[in-house]
Design an enzyme around this catalytic site. Structure first.
Site, PDB file in Angstrom:
ATOM      1  CD  GLN A  84     -54.121 -28.623  -4.695  1.00 51.25           C
ATOM      2  OE1 GLN A  84     -53.897 -27.700  -3.907  1.00 51.25           O
ATOM      3  NE2 GLN A  84     -53.579 -28.651  -5.905  1.00 51.25           N
ATOM      4  CG  HIS A 151     -52.560 -23.584  -4.544  1.00 51.51           C
ATOM      5  ND1 HIS A 151     -51.791 -22.704  -5.276  1.00 51.51           N
ATOM      6  CD2 HIS A 151     -52.187 -24.820  -4.950  1.00 51.51           C
ATOM      7  CE1 HIS A 151     -50.992 -23.384  -6.095  1.00 51.51           C
ATOM      8  NE2 HIS A 151     -51.225 -24.679  -5.902  1.00 51.51           N
ATOM      9  CD  GLU A 243     -40.395 -19.541  -2.022  1.00 51.89           C
ATOM     10  OE1 GLU A 243     -40.269 -18.858  -3.061  1.00 51.89           O
ATOM     11  OE2 GLU A 243     -40.986 -19.107  -1.006  1.00 51.89           O
ATOM     12  CE1 TYR A 264     -46.406 -26.310 -12.561  1.00 54.95           C
ATOM     13  CE2 TYR A 264     -47.947 -24.608 -11.863  1.00 54.95           C
ATOM     14  CZ  TYR A 264     -47.079 -25.637 -11.558  1.00 54.95           C
ATOM     15  OH  TYR A 264     -46.876 -25.995 -10.250  1.00 54.95           O
TER      16      TYR A 264
END
Length: 372
Positions: A84, A151, A243, A264
């Site tokens: 990412q 992240h 969110e 998960y």
């Protein structure tokens, strides 16, 4: 359905579902493809209508207003683009017309592993065909740097008065740093324009890192102020529980101790509930949308949407509208875009612009949305 990033055909760090969103009626906009990029991540408009667009692998492009030319901007820094990571957000400084400063975020390798960094430089040569960033300096690094490729977050927003910079640091898929007062991970930070902890941050006297504004966050991929000065943020939940939050100073948003999703592996996470000591989201999704960029609309081209939030949906392949009403929020529309949407921006004329992710090996298109 689960939040995910799909990169080079692989699911990175989380699982996902490719199920498209349920349509909410005919699209009230016309889509015009303007340009193509290699895995674009973010964009911002210059005062004259041209754009700066970041690409995940580390390229910064100066794009003409009509999208017909895209020139690589020299002077960016090396990035760690695995997973990412990459060259991420880009935002013009307050007073850009005179100071020409551009702020950008990127992931890098350093002591301990990888992390997200915040840098700035002065845009020059952009009218000569040889654009570059001069005097580039890193002004803040997340801490600690850890192993892994997920992240990073790295979104940037300036306060309405132009005096402070808000910067998001993801918890790097490590869970606990979001509650660690000494780490910047899993936090919204408030910095000076030079990247230092801003004086008066609410938790410094309690032993927190002095840059922390709010904490208990997961992967914060959108942050923006509305016209009243409220700070809104969106983040990916785990298996469920994406969110939208109203960010308030000193508040704990719960991750990983509270979430409307689950782990998960099926283990439960306590849902947000009254009295648990955590600030609950204003809006949450289950199934998820996998939120990308966040924009709060202030233009005149779509007057009915003025003041609403727009979110790019990654695994949901959607453009999502959230009704904002003061400090309250509610789900609005969700339009199927047929591709992963990484970024949403408002153009100078009030059009809405979206960037497709393109991280699955396809070209990420830049698309302009105008009223149907």
């Amino acid at each position: 359905m689960k939040s995910c990033f799909l990169l080079a055909g692989l699911v990175v760090g989380t699982a996902c579902s490719a199920a498209p969103p349920a349509p909410t009626g005919a699209k009230p906009f016309v889509e015009t493809v303007v340009a193509d990029f290699d895995a674009p991540w973010a964009m911002t408009f210059l005062p004259d209508g041209r754009m700066l667009v970041t690409e995940k692998a580390g390229q910064l492009k100066l794009v003409s207003a009509d999208g017909k030319s895209a020139i690589t901007v020299a002077g960016t820094l090396p990035v760690a683009s695995e997973g990412q990571g990459g060259l991420m957000d880009i935002v013009l400084a307050p007073g850009f017309a005179s100071n020409r400063l551009v702020y950008f975020s990127f992931s890098e390798t350093g002591p301990g592993g990888k992390g997200v960094a915040l840098a700035r430089g002065k845009l020059s040569g952009d009218t000569s065909g040889k654009p570059r960033l001069d005097g580039v300096e890193v002004i803040f690094r997340a801490h600690p740097y850890v192993d892994g490729n997920g992240h990073f977050s790295g979104r940037i927003a300036f306060s309405p008065d132009g005096q402070h910079l808000f910067f998001t640091n993801g918890e790097r898929q490590k869970f606990d740093p979001a509650q660690d007062p000494k780490a910047s991970l899993g936090k919204v930070l408030r910095l000076t324009l030079d990247g230092k902890p801003a004086p008066g941050n609410p938790l410094a006297a309690q032993g927190f890192d002095p840059a922390v504004w709010s904490y208990g966050h997961r992967n914060l991929l959108g942050i923006a102020f509305d016209s009243a000065g409220n700070l809104w943020e969106q983040e990916m939940g785990p298996k469920g529980g994406d969110e939208v939050n109203l960010i308030q100073p000193g508040k704990n948003y719960g991750w990983p101790r509270a979430s409307n999703g689950s782990h998960y592996d099926g283990r439960d996470i306590p849902d947000h509930k009254a009295g648990d000591g955590f600030e609950p989201p204003k809006v949450w999704w289950n199934p998820v949308i996998s939120p990308g960029g966040l924009m709060i609309y202030s233009g005149s081209m779509f007057p009915a949407w003025r003041g609403d939030a727009f979110i790019g949906g990654l695994s949901s392949q959607a453009l999502v509208r959230v009704d904002l009403n003061g400090t309250n929020a509610a789900k609005g529309d969700q339009w199927n875009m047929g591709a992963r949407i990484r970024e949403v921006e408002q153009g100078p004329d009030g059009a809405i612009w979206v960037l497709e992710d393109g991280a699955d090996g396809s070209q990420g298109r830049l698309i302009k949305l105008t009223p149907a």
